[in-house]
Design an enzyme around this catalytic site. Structure first.
Site, PDB file in Angstrom:
ATOM      1  N   GLU A   1      10.498   1.878   9.839  1.00 50.46           N
ATOM      2  CA  GLU A   1      11.482   2.902   9.431  1.00 50.46           C
ATOM      3  C   GLU A   1      10.784   4.242   9.579  1.00 50.46           C
ATOM      4  O   GLU A   1       9.854   4.545   8.830  1.00 50.46           O
ATOM      5  CB  GLU A   1      11.899   2.692   7.969  1.00 50.46           C
ATOM      6  CG  GLU A   1      12.651   1.399   7.698  1.00 50.46           C
ATOM      7  CD  GLU A   1      14.098   1.446   8.146  1.00 50.46           C
ATOM      8  OE1 GLU A   1      14.603   2.539   8.455  1.00 50.46           O
ATOM      9  OE2 GLU A   1      14.717   0.373   8.208  1.00 50.46           O
TER      10      GLU A   1
ATOM     11  N   LYS B   1       0.864  -1.192   0.000  1.00 50.42           N
ATOM     12  CA  LYS B   1       0.000   0.000   0.000  1.00 50.42           C
ATOM     13  C   LYS B   1       0.900   1.240   0.000  1.00 50.42           C
ATOM     14  O   LYS B   1       1.450   1.625   1.028  1.00 50.42           O
ATOM     15  CB  LYS B   1      -0.926   0.050   1.226  1.00 50.42           C
ATOM     16  CG  LYS B   1      -2.021   1.092   0.991  1.00 50.42           C
ATOM     17  CD  LYS B   1      -2.507   1.808   2.207  1.00 50.42           C
ATOM     18  CE  LYS B   1      -1.688   2.960   2.683  1.00 50.42           C
ATOM     19  NZ  LYS B   1      -1.606   4.140   1.794  1.00 50.42           N
TER      20      LYS B   1
ATOM     21  N   GLY C   1      -4.878   3.631  -1.620  1.00 52.26           N
ATOM     22  CA  GLY C   1      -5.930   4.294  -0.849  1.00 52.26           C
ATOM     23  C   GLY C   1      -5.332   4.974   0.362  1.00 52.26           C
ATOM     24  O   GLY C   1      -4.151   4.792   0.681  1.00 52.26           O
TER      25      GLY C   1
ATOM     26  N   GLU D   1      10.686  16.929  13.832  1.00 58.26           N
ATOM     27  CA  GLU D   1      10.969  16.729  12.407  1.00 58.26           C
ATOM     28  C   GLU D   1      10.103  17.693  11.595  1.00 58.26           C
ATOM     29  O   GLU D   1       8.879  17.580  11.597  1.00 58.26           O
ATOM     30  CB  GLU D   1      10.673  15.285  11.996  1.00 58.26           C
ATOM     31  CG  GLU D   1      11.069  14.999  10.563  1.00 58.26           C
ATOM     32  CD  GLU D   1      10.723  13.585  10.112  1.00 58.26           C
ATOM     33  OE1 GLU D   1       9.582  13.142  10.339  1.00 58.26           O
ATOM     34  OE2 GLU D   1      11.600  12.924   9.510  1.00 58.26           O
TER      35      GLU D   1
ATOM     36  N   GLY E   1      -4.938   1.510   4.642  1.00 59.83           N
ATOM     37  CA  GLY E   1      -3.849   1.183   5.573  1.00 59.83           C
ATOM     38  C   GLY E   1      -4.357   0.426   6.784  1.00 59.83           C
ATOM     39  O   GLY E   1      -3.808  -0.612   7.174  1.00 59.83           O
TER      40      GLY E   1
ATOM     41  N   CYS F   1      14.156  11.601   5.119  1.00 62.63           N
ATOM     42  CA  CYS F   1      14.200  11.163   6.519  1.00 62.63           C
ATOM     43  C   CYS F   1      15.584  11.343   7.132  1.00 62.63           C
ATOM     44  O   CYS F   1      15.714  11.630   8.310  1.00 62.63           O
ATOM     45  CB  CYS F   1      13.758   9.712   6.624  1.00 62.63           C
ATOM     46  SG  CYS F   1      14.690   8.605   5.562  1.00 62.63           S
TER      47      CYS F   1
HETATM   48  P1  NAD Z   1       2.777   8.931   7.078  1.00 60.62           P
HETATM   49  O1  NAD Z   1       3.039   8.239   8.345  1.00 60.62           O
HETATM   50  O2  NAD Z   1       1.775  10.010   7.050  1.00 60.62           O
HETATM   51  O3  NAD Z   1       2.291   7.873   5.975  1.00 60.62           O
HETATM   52  C1  NAD Z   1       3.077   6.747   5.615  1.00 60.62           C
HETATM   53  C2  NAD Z   1       2.153   5.662   5.071  1.00 60.62           C
HETATM   54  O4  NAD Z   1       1.299   5.226   6.128  1.00 60.62           O
HETATM   55  C3  NAD Z   1       1.242   6.116   3.933  1.00 60.62           C
HETATM   56  O5  NAD Z   1       1.131   5.070   2.990  1.00 60.62           O
HETATM   57  C4  NAD Z   1      -0.083   6.328   4.644  1.00 60.62           C
HETATM   58  O6  NAD Z   1      -1.218   6.185   3.798  1.00 60.62           O
HETATM   59  C5  NAD Z   1      -0.037   5.222   5.672  1.00 60.62           C
HETATM   60  N1  NAD Z   1      -0.922   5.416   6.833  1.00 60.62           N
HETATM   61  C6  NAD Z   1      -1.311   6.598   7.381  1.00 60.62           C
HETATM   62  N2  NAD Z   1      -2.152   6.366   8.424  1.00 60.62           N
HETATM   63  C7  NAD Z   1      -2.267   5.019   8.515  1.00 60.62           C
HETATM   64  C8  NAD Z   1      -2.980   4.155   9.411  1.00 60.62           C
HETATM   65  N3  NAD Z   1      -3.769   4.652  10.363  1.00 60.62           N
HETATM   66  N4  NAD Z   1      -2.872   2.829   9.250  1.00 60.62           N
HETATM   67  C9  NAD Z   1      -2.074   2.329   8.278  1.00 60.62           C
HETATM   68  N5  NAD Z   1      -1.387   3.079   7.394  1.00 60.62           N
HETATM   69  C10 NAD Z   1      -1.477   4.412   7.523  1.00 60.62           C
HETATM   70  O7  NAD Z   1       4.181   9.438   6.540  1.00 60.62           O
HETATM   71  P2  NAD Z   1       4.478  10.284   5.220  1.00 60.62           P
HETATM   72  O8  NAD Z   1       4.045  11.685   5.432  1.00 60.62           O
HETATM   73  O9  NAD Z   1       3.967   9.546   4.030  1.00 60.62           O
HETATM   74  O10 NAD Z   1       6.068  10.192   5.155  1.00 60.62           O
HETATM   75  C11 NAD Z   1       6.910  11.073   5.823  1.00 60.62           C
HETATM   76  C12 NAD Z   1       7.524  10.389   7.030  1.00 60.62           C
HETATM   77  O11 NAD Z   1       8.189   9.202   6.650  1.00 60.62           O
HETATM   78  C13 NAD Z   1       8.587  11.244   7.718  1.00 60.62           C
HETATM   79  O12 NAD Z   1       8.433  11.172   9.107  1.00 60.62           O
HETATM   80  C14 NAD Z   1       9.884  10.580   7.293  1.00 60.62           C
HETATM   81  O13 NAD Z   1      10.968  10.805   8.173  1.00 60.62           O
HETATM   82  C15 NAD Z   1       9.486   9.148   7.245  1.00 60.62           C
HETATM   83  N6  NAD Z   1      10.403   8.353   6.413  1.00 60.62           N
HETATM   84  C16 NAD Z   1      11.271   7.506   7.037  1.00 60.62           C
HETATM   85  C17 NAD Z   1      12.178   6.774   6.268  1.00 60.62           C
HETATM   86  C18 NAD Z   1      13.155   5.825   6.917  1.00 60.62           C
HETATM   87  O14 NAD Z   1      13.745   5.033   6.206  1.00 60.62           O
HETATM   88  N7  NAD Z   1      13.338   5.868   8.222  1.00 60.62           N
HETATM   89  C19 NAD Z   1      12.187   6.913   4.895  1.00 60.62           C
HETATM   90  C20 NAD Z   1      11.292   7.790   4.295  1.00 60.62           C
HETATM   91  C21 NAD Z   1      10.392   8.513   5.067  1.00 60.62           C
END
Ligand code: NAD
Length: 424
Positions: free
Chosen positions: A202, A127, A158, A336, A164, A236
């Site tokens: 991650e 997803k 979605g 962040e 999710g 990140c």
């Molecule tokens: P996010 O947590 O908003 O979303 C990530 C994913 O989770 C998306 O696919 C989203 O649809 C899904 N999601 C959201 N709510 C959910 C729920 N209740 N249940 C299941 N899935 C759900 O993050 P983002 O804004 O897409 O990404 C930015 C973040 O990702 C930053 O904090 C960044 O540091 C982190 N990031 C970390 C790494 C790493 O390797 N450590 C790499 C890239 C990004």
């Protein structure tokens, strides 16, 4: 979701027992497909995320192929069976894996999970982020053109709140591999705990660039600014805290302002653009709120600020911003921001600098700058993060493991360790 999970569940028996040679053949075809469609991938992610096309070509399109090649090289020697004394230890695929990924490096994050999961013999439901899902369709098309049996790889798009949630709570999913924010990661961890699913996270970062008194300050600041502004700060591992000796603070701020001035903002499809817009209205609001917060927290605005860059009034553009005299405990130094915002922090002793670097909920990456290489390794070892670069802002070799300490995550991706989460 139920139909997709049923397909992944049904395909597991056959794929989990497939010989390594069959998995290698699929991954070779995937690698060729990623190379063949690299231009289209770069364009797609550039348009969706806003990363300048030159960088998107090298990183957004380049890394997925590199990572796939890395796992192709590692897979033949992965010890699926090994002898320990009079026991044979077998590493078996964990089952159906739910992969949930963010939007900032959308295809790279997906490949980091899907490739080792398939290589280990798991079936997968991916997803991707609803903010940038299109490159996942390209991945699905490429995999569909390989010899992968139906049901082994599945794509569900979605929002997190619906797709999710359905995925993380589904009983047929045996492992959750999540990349995204720490807040969402916590929800995923709770769902995993409720059903004893395996888990890999991650998460976010707030990484420090630790410039020692003997360092080449100009090189250190340039490297830090480049890292901080990569993908308009939506990275990140971005180095967002610049730690400098107090007596070199002003010089460091001037150097940072000069480095930022070279980052031409503009249309990401233009080859000359160095700084694209942010990915969404939500990101735009969030980053501007943090810039305003920095002003009220008493930091000095060195360059940037909440106004749109000149000539970029339309779109989610934000001026690359440098704050000086930032207090280590202020919110802009602790949280962040995920935008092009650098905080310059003063320290008196190297011990204090290490303490400031470690005074964070996060622990994803970092950098140490010094001319004393032996000391660099020693100090790097005291920084509580998954990766520390020395005299560089480059992240790491794609064949070595990557992951976070503290609220930056649980588990490792890449390298031989990258197979681990997908095996029992
Ligand atoms: P996010 O947590 O908003 O979303 C990530 C994913 O989770 C998306 O696919 C989203 O649809 C899904 N999601 C959201 N709510 C959910 C729920 N209740 N249940 C299941 N899935 C759900 O993050 P983002 O804004 O897409 O990404 C930015 C973040 O990702 C930053 O904090 C960044 O540091 C982190 N990031 C970390 C790494 C790493 O390797 N450590 C790499 C890239 C990004």
């Amino acid at each position: 979701m139920t139909i997709t999970l049923a397909a992944a569940h049904a395909a597991f028996d056959d794929w989990s027992q497939s010989p390594v040679a069959r998995r290698l053949a699929v991954l070779e075809q995937l690698h060729s497909g990623l190379l063949a469609r690299a231009g289209e991938i770069a364009q797609t992610v550039c348009r969706e995320v806003g990363m300048p096309i030159r960088l998107a070509t090298a990183i957004q399109a380049g890394l997925p192929a590199t990572v796939t090649r890395t796992y192709l090289d590692l897979l033949p020697s992965f010890p699926f069976r090994e002898t320990v004394g009079n026991s044979e230890v077998q590493y078996l695929p964990v089952g159906v894996v739910g992969c949930i990924t963010p939007w900032n490096y959308p295809l790279h994050q997906a490949v980091l999970k899907v490739v080792p999961a398939l290589a280990a013999g798991c079936t997968v439901v991916l997803k991707p982020s609803e903010v940038a899902p299109q490159s996942a369709y390209i991945l699905a098309e490429i995999l569909d053109s390989t010899g992968l049996p139906p049901g082994v790889f599945n794509l569900v798009c979605g929002p997190g709140a619906t797709a999710g949630e359905a995925l993380i709570h589904h009983p047929d999913v045996r492992m959750l591999s999540f990349t995204g924010s720490t807040d969402t990661g916590r929800r995923v961890a709770h769902a995993a705990a409720d059903d004893c699913k395996r888990l890999a996270l991650e998460l976010g970062g707030k990484s420090a660039s630790l410039v020692l008194p003997d360092a080449d300050l100009a090189a250190a600041v340039k490297g830090t600014v480049n890292s901080c502004l990569l993908n308009s700060g939506q990275t990140c591992t971005a180095l967002t805290r610049l730690l400098v000796p107090a007596d070199r603070h002003d010089e460091a701020c001037e150097l940072a302002a000069a480095a930022v001035a070279r980052m031409t903002p503009g249309n990401p499809l233009d080859e000359a653009t160095r700084l694209g817009p942010l990915a969404s209205a939500q990101q735009h609001r969030r980053v501007l709120d943090y810039i305003r917060l920095g002003l009220t927290e008493g930091a000095t605005l060195v360059t940037g600020g909440p106004d749109a860059p000149e000539g970029c009034a339309r779109g989610y553009f934000v001026k690359a911003t440098v704050f000086g005299h930032v207090r280590p405990d202020s919110r802009i130094a602790q949280e962040e921001i995920f935008g092009p915002v650098l905080s310059c922090i003063r320290y008196s002793t190297v011990e204090e600098a290490i303490a400031i670097a470690n005074d964070s909920d996060y622990g994803l990456s970092g950098s140490v700058w010094t001319t004393d290489i032996d000391r660099a390794a020693e100090i790097a070892g005291q920084v509580r993060t998954g990766v520390v670069a020395v005299n560089s802002s480059a992240i790491l070799d794609m064949a070595s493991p990557f992951g976070g300490f503290k609220k930056s995550g649980i588990g490792r991706e890449l390298g031989p360790e990258g197979f681990g989460p997908f095996t029992e």
